[in-house]
Structures are given as C-alpha cells and as structure tokens.
Design a protein around this motif. Structure first.
Motif, PDB file in Angstrom:
ATOM      1  N   GLU A 191       1.212 -20.276 -12.793  1.00  0.00           N
ATOM      2  CA  GLU A 191       1.255 -19.266 -11.727  1.00  0.00           C
ATOM      3  C   GLU A 191       2.610 -19.317 -11.050  1.00  0.00           C
ATOM      4  O   GLU A 191       3.140 -20.402 -10.785  1.00  0.00           O
ATOM      5  N   THR A 192       3.173 -18.148 -10.788  1.00  0.00           N
ATOM      6  CA  THR A 192       4.445 -18.046 -10.083  1.00  0.00           C
ATOM      7  C   THR A 192       4.206 -17.342  -8.752  1.00  0.00           C
ATOM      8  O   THR A 192       3.502 -16.333  -8.684  1.00  0.00           O
ATOM      9  N   VAL A 193       4.794 -17.895  -7.694  1.00  0.00           N
ATOM     10  CA  VAL A 193       4.618 -17.355  -6.342  1.00  0.00           C
ATOM     11  C   VAL A 193       5.990 -17.036  -5.761  1.00  0.00           C
ATOM     12  O   VAL A 193       6.922 -17.851  -5.852  1.00  0.00           O
ATOM     13  N   ASP A 194       6.123 -15.851  -5.177  1.00  0.00           N
ATOM     14  CA  ASP A 194       7.364 -15.456  -4.513  1.00  0.00           C
ATOM     15  C   ASP A 194       7.285 -15.804  -3.028  1.00  0.00           C
ATOM     16  O   ASP A 194       6.257 -15.552  -2.378  1.00  0.00           O
ATOM     17  N   VAL A 195       8.354 -16.366  -2.491  1.00  0.00           N
ATOM     18  CA  VAL A 195       8.482 -16.607  -1.057  1.00  0.00           C
ATOM     19  C   VAL A 195       9.408 -15.528  -0.511  1.00  0.00           C
ATOM     20  O   VAL A 195      10.558 -15.414  -0.937  1.00  0.00           O
ATOM     21  N   LEU A 196       8.899 -14.732   0.423  1.00  0.00           N
ATOM     22  CA  LEU A 196       9.626 -13.588   0.956  1.00  0.00           C
ATOM     23  C   LEU A 196       9.962 -13.809   2.429  1.00  0.00           C
ATOM     24  O   LEU A 196       9.216 -14.470   3.144  1.00  0.00           O
ATOM     25  N   ILE A 227      -0.039 -16.188   6.824  1.00  0.00           N
ATOM     26  CA  ILE A 227      -0.909 -16.950   5.913  1.00  0.00           C
ATOM     27  C   ILE A 227      -2.257 -16.238   5.819  1.00  0.00           C
ATOM     28  O   ILE A 227      -2.696 -15.570   6.757  1.00  0.00           O
ATOM     29  N   SER A 228      -2.948 -16.400   4.707  1.00  0.00           N
ATOM     30  CA  SER A 228      -4.323 -15.901   4.561  1.00  0.00           C
ATOM     31  C   SER A 228      -4.433 -14.417   4.905  1.00  0.00           C
ATOM     32  O   SER A 228      -5.407 -13.989   5.534  1.00  0.00           O
ATOM     33  N   PHE A 229      -3.443 -13.643   4.491  1.00  0.00           N
ATOM     34  CA  PHE A 229      -3.486 -12.202   4.724  1.00  0.00           C
ATOM     35  C   PHE A 229      -4.305 -11.550   3.625  1.00  0.00           C
ATOM     36  O   PHE A 229      -4.020 -11.726   2.446  1.00  0.00           O
ATOM     37  N   ALA A 230      -5.337 -10.804   3.998  1.00  0.00           N
ATOM     38  CA  ALA A 230      -6.207 -10.194   2.991  1.00  0.00           C
ATOM     39  C   ALA A 230      -6.904  -8.969   3.562  1.00  0.00           C
ATOM     40  O   ALA A 230      -7.217  -8.918   4.754  1.00  0.00           O
ATOM     41  N   VAL A 231      -7.159  -7.999   2.696  1.00  0.00           N
ATOM     42  CA  VAL A 231      -7.913  -6.800   3.048  1.00  0.00           C
ATOM     43  C   VAL A 231      -9.091  -6.700   2.092  1.00  0.00           C
ATOM     44  O   VAL A 231      -8.934  -6.883   0.877  1.00  0.00           O
ATOM     45  N   ALA A 232     -10.274  -6.439   2.623  1.00  0.00           N
ATOM     46  CA  ALA A 232     -11.467  -6.319   1.786  1.00  0.00           C
ATOM     47  C   ALA A 232     -11.293  -5.192   0.768  1.00  0.00           C
ATOM     48  O   ALA A 232     -10.699  -4.149   1.061  1.00  0.00           O
ATOM     49  N   VAL A 236       3.427 -14.871  -1.876  1.00  0.00           N
ATOM     50  CA  VAL A 236       2.568 -13.943  -2.610  1.00  0.00           C
ATOM     51  C   VAL A 236       2.726 -14.189  -4.105  1.00  0.00           C
ATOM     52  O   VAL A 236       3.826 -14.416  -4.606  1.00  0.00           O
ATOM     53  N   VAL A 237       1.604 -14.167  -4.819  1.00  0.00           N
ATOM     54  CA  VAL A 237       1.641 -14.328  -6.274  1.00  0.00           C
ATOM     55  C   VAL A 237       2.493 -13.212  -6.868  1.00  0.00           C
ATOM     56  O   VAL A 237       2.366 -12.039  -6.488  1.00  0.00           O
ATOM     57  N   SER A 238       3.373 -13.570  -7.782  1.00  0.00           N
ATOM     58  CA  SER A 238       4.397 -12.633  -8.266  1.00  0.00           C
ATOM     59  C   SER A 238       3.816 -11.445  -9.024  1.00  0.00           C
ATOM     60  O   SER A 238       4.513 -10.441  -9.206  1.00  0.00           O
ATOM     61  N   ALA A 252       0.448  -5.907  -3.107  1.00  0.00           N
ATOM     62  CA  ALA A 252       0.892  -6.660  -1.937  1.00  0.00           C
ATOM     63  C   ALA A 252       2.412  -6.660  -1.839  1.00  0.00           C
ATOM     64  O   ALA A 252       2.979  -6.470  -0.760  1.00  0.00           O
ATOM     65  N   LEU A 253       3.080  -6.836  -2.967  1.00  0.00           N
ATOM     66  CA  LEU A 253       4.545  -6.833  -2.962  1.00  0.00           C
ATOM     67  C   LEU A 253       5.095  -5.487  -2.483  1.00  0.00           C
ATOM     68  O   LEU A 253       6.076  -5.429  -1.736  1.00  0.00           O
ATOM     69  N   ALA A 254       4.443  -4.393  -2.890  1.00  0.00           N
ATOM     70  CA  ALA A 254       4.889  -3.068  -2.457  1.00  0.00           C
ATOM     71  C   ALA A 254       4.755  -2.920  -0.949  1.00  0.00           C
ATOM     72  O   ALA A 254       5.640  -2.357  -0.276  1.00  0.00           O
ATOM     73  N   LEU A 255       3.652  -3.427  -0.385  1.00  0.00           N
ATOM     74  CA  LEU A 255       3.466  -3.389   1.066  1.00  0.00           C
ATOM     75  C   LEU A 255       4.550  -4.187   1.773  1.00  0.00           C
ATOM     76  O   LEU A 255       5.163  -3.720   2.750  1.00  0.00           O
ATOM     77  N   TYR A 256       4.807  -5.391   1.287  1.00  0.00           N
ATOM     78  CA  TYR A 256       5.802  -6.247   1.939  1.00  0.00           C
ATOM     79  C   TYR A 256       7.204  -5.645   1.851  1.00  0.00           C
ATOM     80  O   TYR A 256       8.001  -5.758   2.786  1.00  0.00           O
TER      81      TYR A 256
END
Length: 260
Positions: free
Chosen positions: A106-111, A192-197, A229-231, A236-240
């Motif tokens: 797994e690769t995770v990006d730090v933004l 941290i722990s950002f999530a939308v149902a 965020v997982v790469s 999610a990346l588009a939102l950020y």
C-alpha cells in the motif's frame, strides 16, 4: 521538477511531518531499536499503529537480526510484522526486504496546504465536539468497522496530547454522515479519520466538514495543514486538490508474503 528538488528529498520536512503524525495518532507501545521506531497497539489493527518506522537513512546495521527480533515482538501482540517505508528509511533496508521476499502492498500520499492563503468560509458550519464516545460511534459506523473496536479507538483518541477537535455531521433519521478529526500541533494541523458515509457522498458533505475543520485550525493558530490518503483513492485526492493540498512525500507499507 528534478530529483534534487523533489519534496520527497526534503528530509527535514519529512521528519517534522512524521513527528506530528506520531503525536496525532499515538500507538499504545512505542520502543526504539536504534532509530527504528517500533509501534504496537494490541486493541486496534491500524497499520500506522502497528509497524516499524525506520527514521535514519544510515541505520541499516544487523537488519535481518533486528527484523526477526521485531517479528517476535509483533507475534506477542498477535500482529503481522509490517515495515513502513518513508523517505527516511535506509535504502539498504528496502533492498534487503526485496531480496527476502517482502512486498510493498500500500502506498500513502502525505499532503500539505498553506492555511494562510486558503479561501475558507467566514463562519463555521460545524463546531468541534469533544465527545470522544460520540465520535467513535460515528466513525466506526461510517467506516463499517466492528463496534467492538470502540474502547480501543476511544483509548487512542484520549491519548492524543495536542489540541483536538471532533467534527461530526449527523442525520437524525440515518445517523452519522461525515466525520473528521483535526489535531492542532503548534502551527501544524492534521486531518485524521476523515470519512463520508457511502450514502451521502457527492452531496458536498466532505467539502462542508473539511472546510469547518480547516477554518477552526486556522482560527486556533495553525498555518499549515497536512493529511494522509491512500494513493489510489482518487475521489479523496480530487477533493484535497480543490482545497489546494499538494503532495509532500509518500510512504509504503511492506510485509513478507511467505516465509517458506
């Protein structure tokens, strides 16, 4: 951008973000083997809380022996041995993992984003809560995780030393719709722990709750924000990206696929 100027090689920035990341998501047990940080949390399976994190590119002595020692410690916790490779990891260690049958899985990006230049609403749509139990219930429900993890998650959240705000969007009929934890550590704020149902995605809730968390952080004195965020999580990346977040570096998780 050439390799020499790549953010991935900005080791002082990596060190600082790693340090605030450790404080924002604290493991129950942290010990050091040289500069390798060994993080374990018996009650919660989060990879960030259960991994080895090498923190010095030159610390690669006795790699096989140290990995085996760590494996036994992880087994005592009922955990598989996982190595988290940041730009601070020794290249010789990564070569050793490859040769020994380990694989990155797994690769995770730090933004990061500069909060001082970010356009945010003038008012907070959501005020931060300090109700850990309510946040645990909402977060576990949105992520579809076992409610039995609540005591372990509550212990983690209670262990966070920097100032924290829990942001929760709930629907009276359907329950939790979105959550975010913002941890302010001096001039840096971590999301941290950002999530939308799933049932409430594409309704603007992510933008709404992230805006509130970032504005609260800026009001509280933060000048920059960071998140992980997982790469492969493109939505999610588009939102950020719309918020102005840009990649500072990436890290990878490694595990040994077979010991046969």
């Amino acid at each position: 951008m050439n390799e020499a100027s790549s953010p991935q090689n900005d080791l002082p920035l990596v060190r600082r973000l790693e340090a605030v990341g450790f404080r924002a998501w604290p493991a129950a047990s942290v010990v050091y083997d040289g500069s390798w940080q060994v993080r374990l949390t018996g009650g919660h399976p989060s990879k960030r809380l259960n991994c080895i994190v090498p923190l010095d590119p030159s610390d690669h002595r006795d790699m096989a022996t140290r990995l085996e020692k760590a494996r036994k410690r992880f087994e005592d916790y009922g955990r598989p041995l996982v190595v988290r490779e940041t730009p601070l990891a020794p290249p010789k260690l990564i070569d050793h993992l490859n040769a020994a049958g380990w694989r990155a899985f797994e690769t995770v990006d730090v933004l990061t984003v500069n909060l001082t230049e970010l356009e945010l609403p003038d008012t907070l749509d959501h005020l931060p809560s300090h109700d850990i139990g309510r946040f645990c219930d909402a977060s576990l429900a949105i992520d579809g995780e076992d409610a039995a993890l609540k005591p372990a998650l509550a212990e983690i959240l209670s262990s966070i030393k920097p100032t924290s705000g829990f942001f929760i969007k709930e629907n009276p009929q359907e329950g939790a719709a979105a959550v975010a934890l913002c941890v302010q550590d001096n001039d840096l704020a971590g999301i941290i722990s950002f999530a939308v149902a799933k049932a409430h995605r594409r309704e603007g809730l992510g933008t709404e709750i992230l805006s509130s968390a970032l504005r609260w952080a800026r009001i509280s004195g933060a000048r920059s924000a960071w998140l992980q965020v997982v790469s492969t999580n493109e939505p999610a990346l588009a939102l950020y990206r719309r918020f102005g977040f840009r990649k500072a570096y990436e890290y990878r998780y490694w595990r040994q696929e077979s010991r046969a």
